[in-house]
Design an enzyme around this catalytic site. Structure first.
Site, PDB file in Angstrom:
ATOM      1  N   LYS A 115      33.118  30.727  45.459  1.00 17.62           N
ATOM      2  CA  LYS A 115      32.692  30.377  43.318  1.00 17.62           C
ATOM      3  C   LYS A 115      32.483  29.951  43.083  1.00 17.62           C
ATOM      4  O   LYS A 115      31.117  29.329  42.296  1.00 17.62           O
ATOM      5  CB  LYS A 115      34.061  30.514  42.940  1.00 17.62           C
ATOM      6  CG  LYS A 115      34.665  32.658  42.538  1.00 17.62           C
ATOM      7  CD  LYS A 115      35.466  32.124  41.532  1.00 17.62           C
ATOM      8  CE  LYS A 115      36.002  34.089  41.274  1.00 17.62           C
ATOM      9  NZ  LYS A 115      37.149  33.839  40.360  1.00 17.62           N
ATOM     10  N   LYS A 207      32.999  42.054  49.834  1.00 14.78           N
ATOM     11  CA  LYS A 207      34.101  42.684  49.159  1.00 14.78           C
ATOM     12  C   LYS A 207      33.259  43.111  47.565  1.00 14.78           C
ATOM     13  O   LYS A 207      32.514  42.722  47.247  1.00 14.78           O
ATOM     14  CB  LYS A 207      35.287  41.879  48.771  1.00 14.78           C
ATOM     15  CG  LYS A 207      35.288  40.784  47.505  1.00 14.78           C
ATOM     16  CD  LYS A 207      36.533  40.091  47.039  1.00 14.78           C
ATOM     17  CE  LYS A 207      35.844  39.534  46.260  1.00 14.78           C
ATOM     18  NZ  LYS A 207      37.379  38.210  45.634  1.00 14.78           N
ATOM     19  N   LYS A 210      32.592  42.103  40.862  1.00 13.58           N
ATOM     20  CA  LYS A 210      31.714  41.935  39.771  1.00 13.58           C
ATOM     21  C   LYS A 210      30.807  41.120  39.771  1.00 13.58           C
ATOM     22  O   LYS A 210      30.025  41.073  38.627  1.00 13.58           O
ATOM     23  CB  LYS A 210      33.333  40.917  38.922  1.00 13.58           C
ATOM     24  CG  LYS A 210      34.862  42.257  38.265  1.00 13.58           C
ATOM     25  CD  LYS A 210      35.228  41.258  36.754  1.00 13.58           C
ATOM     26  CE  LYS A 210      36.124  41.658  36.821  1.00 13.58           C
ATOM     27  NZ  LYS A 210      37.503  41.247  36.655  1.00 13.58           N
TER      28      LYS A 210
HETATM   29  P1  AMP Z   1      40.122  39.899  39.415  1.00 12.67           P
HETATM   30  O1  AMP Z   1      39.006  40.689  38.277  1.00 12.67           O
HETATM   31  O2  AMP Z   1      39.535  38.992  40.456  1.00 12.67           O
HETATM   32  O3  AMP Z   1      40.691  39.151  37.964  1.00 12.67           O
HETATM   33  O4  AMP Z   1      40.761  40.977  40.120  1.00 12.67           O
HETATM   34  C1  AMP Z   1      41.768  41.416  39.555  1.00 12.67           C
HETATM   35  C2  AMP Z   1      42.215  42.629  40.366  1.00 12.67           C
HETATM   36  O5  AMP Z   1      41.921  43.241  41.318  1.00 12.67           O
HETATM   37  C3  AMP Z   1      42.671  41.097  41.916  1.00 12.67           C
HETATM   38  O6  AMP Z   1      44.631  41.559  42.203  1.00 12.67           O
HETATM   39  C4  AMP Z   1      42.428  41.231  43.061  1.00 12.67           C
HETATM   40  O7  AMP Z   1      42.678  40.742  44.592  1.00 12.67           O
HETATM   41  C5  AMP Z   1      41.733  43.040  43.153  1.00 12.67           C
HETATM   42  N1  AMP Z   1      40.717  42.806  43.464  1.00 12.67           N
HETATM   43  C6  AMP Z   1      39.371  42.359  43.171  1.00 12.67           C
HETATM   44  N2  AMP Z   1      38.247  43.256  43.973  1.00 12.67           N
HETATM   45  C7  AMP Z   1      38.922  43.156  44.668  1.00 12.67           C
HETATM   46  C8  AMP Z   1      38.565  44.536  45.561  1.00 12.67           C
HETATM   47  N3  AMP Z   1      36.851  44.865  45.965  1.00 12.67           N
HETATM   48  N4  AMP Z   1      39.128  45.067  45.971  1.00 12.67           N
HETATM   49  C9  AMP Z   1      40.613  45.395  46.552  1.00 12.67           C
HETATM   50  N5  AMP Z   1      40.696  44.095  45.175  1.00 12.67           N
HETATM   51  C10 AMP Z   1      40.566  44.009  44.482  1.00 12.67           C
END
Ligand code: AMP
Ligand code: TRP
Length: 348
Positions: A115, A207, A210
């Site tokens: 990041k 991956k 967002k």
């Molecule tokens: P975040 O949007 O970074 O707060 O992520 C929220 C949840 O979504 C966390 O548990 C992440 O591990 C999961 N997550 C985010 N991106 C992915 C992805 N590409 N595949 C699977 N899980 C994800």
């Protein structure tokens, strides 16, 4: 070993649109755990501001994640849904954990490196300390289980290290004050299912995220039917037909990703999906995947829109959730103050 009451905690950042990776890797798991455990689900707005957020967009994004939680099937009458900044115990415990965690531990965090990018000197201090706040989120509730996607594994390992070091450093005080052998549980991550790491639709080595510049790399939970179908049609693949067993997906990242998404959406294994589609070309598989994705996501999409039309109701859900969360966290943090040796007047 001290026995801890089981409790699930997890968090999602209100930054940009939620996507299929968040949904399959995290939110569907949150929903599934509700029958088995008391659950606390948090919109982690304090984590969001570790990188710049436009204030009005942040407010909308907090409501949007709240709406997604409810639309996906988390029941705010049976479990706790709230936003982090309304419960001051998170910030308090994070400070104590900043003094427990070591620089060397945080220096190893790969997400910070990704990041912060090349310009580390210009990253916020909050972005560096992000994992200690995450440990505080979890341990303020003495949570025993944390469902997350694969990308959070290292942060959970750090949470376990912090819990162990706190328990060890203060072992004498913990026992003396009648808390038994350990004050904090050593939390178990739950990283399960066929979609713990959903990849970009444009590049099977990255991956789904967002922050990807291309909207075609992800399926947003707010995408309409046509957009979902177009994004899947345009998804990168290879020219080979699908194999008939999961083994045959090795070295085919894009194919593996699409099959994994199909498996997660249909709640089957990759092998079961390939028993049906083995030998089929992508020209057959992609429309089937698009149809399934639309069928699964459309009802949620509609429900999210309905909820977002009444922000007052969402804010009320969050306010009630914050009260319930504080009720659990306050005595835990009071205990930490005593253990550390702060003089406290018990007004939390
Ligand atoms: P975040 O949007 O970074 O707060 O992520 C929220 C949840 O979504 C966390 O548990 C992440 O591990 C999961 N997550 C985010 N991106 C992915 C992805 N590409 N595949 C699977 N899980 C994800
Ligand atoms: N860091 C997590 C992410 O980006 C979000 C998060 C914050 C979290 N606090 C948490 C997840 C506590 C699980 C438990 O995905």
């Amino acid at each position: 070993m001290t026995a801890f009451e089981p409790r699930v905690f997890s968090g999602v950042q209100p930054t940009g649109n939620l996507h299929l990776g968040n949904y399959l890797g995290a939110i569907t798991r949150f929903v599934a755990l509700q029958d088995e455990y008391p659950c606390v689900y948090c919109v982690v707005d304090m984590h969001a501001i570790t990188v710049w957020q436009e204030p009005t967009e942040l407010t909308n994004a907090i409501r949007s994640v709240t709406a997604a939680f409810i639309a996906a099937g988390i029941d705010p009458d049976k479990h706790v849904i709230f936003n982090q900044s309304q419960v001051h115990q998170h910030a308090e415990l994070a400070w104590v954990f900043n003094c427990v965690a070591r620089m060397g531990w945080l220096n190893r965090m790969t997400q910070f490196k990704e990041k912060a990018g090349k310009d580390k000197e210009n990253a916020s201090v909050g972005l560096f300390a992000y994992p200690t706040l995450m440990a505080a989120d979890i341990l303020a509730y003495k949570a025993t289980h944390v469902p997350v996607g694969e990308d959070q594994k290292q942060h959970l390992e750090l949470t376990r290290n912090i819990a162990q070091k706190f328990n060890h450093d203060f072992a004498g005080r913990i026992a003396e004050l009648g808390h038994g052998e350990e004050y904090f549980p050593v939390t178990e991550p739950i990283i399960q299912g066929p979609a713990t790491r959903v990849m970009s639709l444009r590049d099977g080595s990255k991956k789904m995220s967002k922050s990807d510049a291309s909207d075609y790399s992800r399926i947003n939970l707010t995408d309409d039917r046509d957009t979902i179908a177009t994004k899947i049609r345009k998804a990168k693949t290879d020219p080979e037909p699908l194999p008939s067993e999961a083994k045959g997906l090795e070295g085919r990242a894009e194919a593996d990703n699409l099959v994994g998404i199909y498996a997660a959406l249909s709640e089957k294994s990759r092998d079961a999906v390939l028993a049906e589609f083995g030998g089929a070309p992508f020209a057959t598989f992609k429309p089937a995947l698009a149809e399934l994705a639309v069928e699964k996501l459309a009802p949620m999409n509609g429900e999210m829109r309905r909820l977002l039309a009444d922000p007052g109701h969402l804010d009320a859900v969050l306010a009630r959730g914050a009260d319930q969360a504080a009720e659990i966290a306050a005595p835990v943090i009071d205990g930490v103050r005593d253990i550390v040796g702060f003089v406290s007047s018990r007004r939390s």
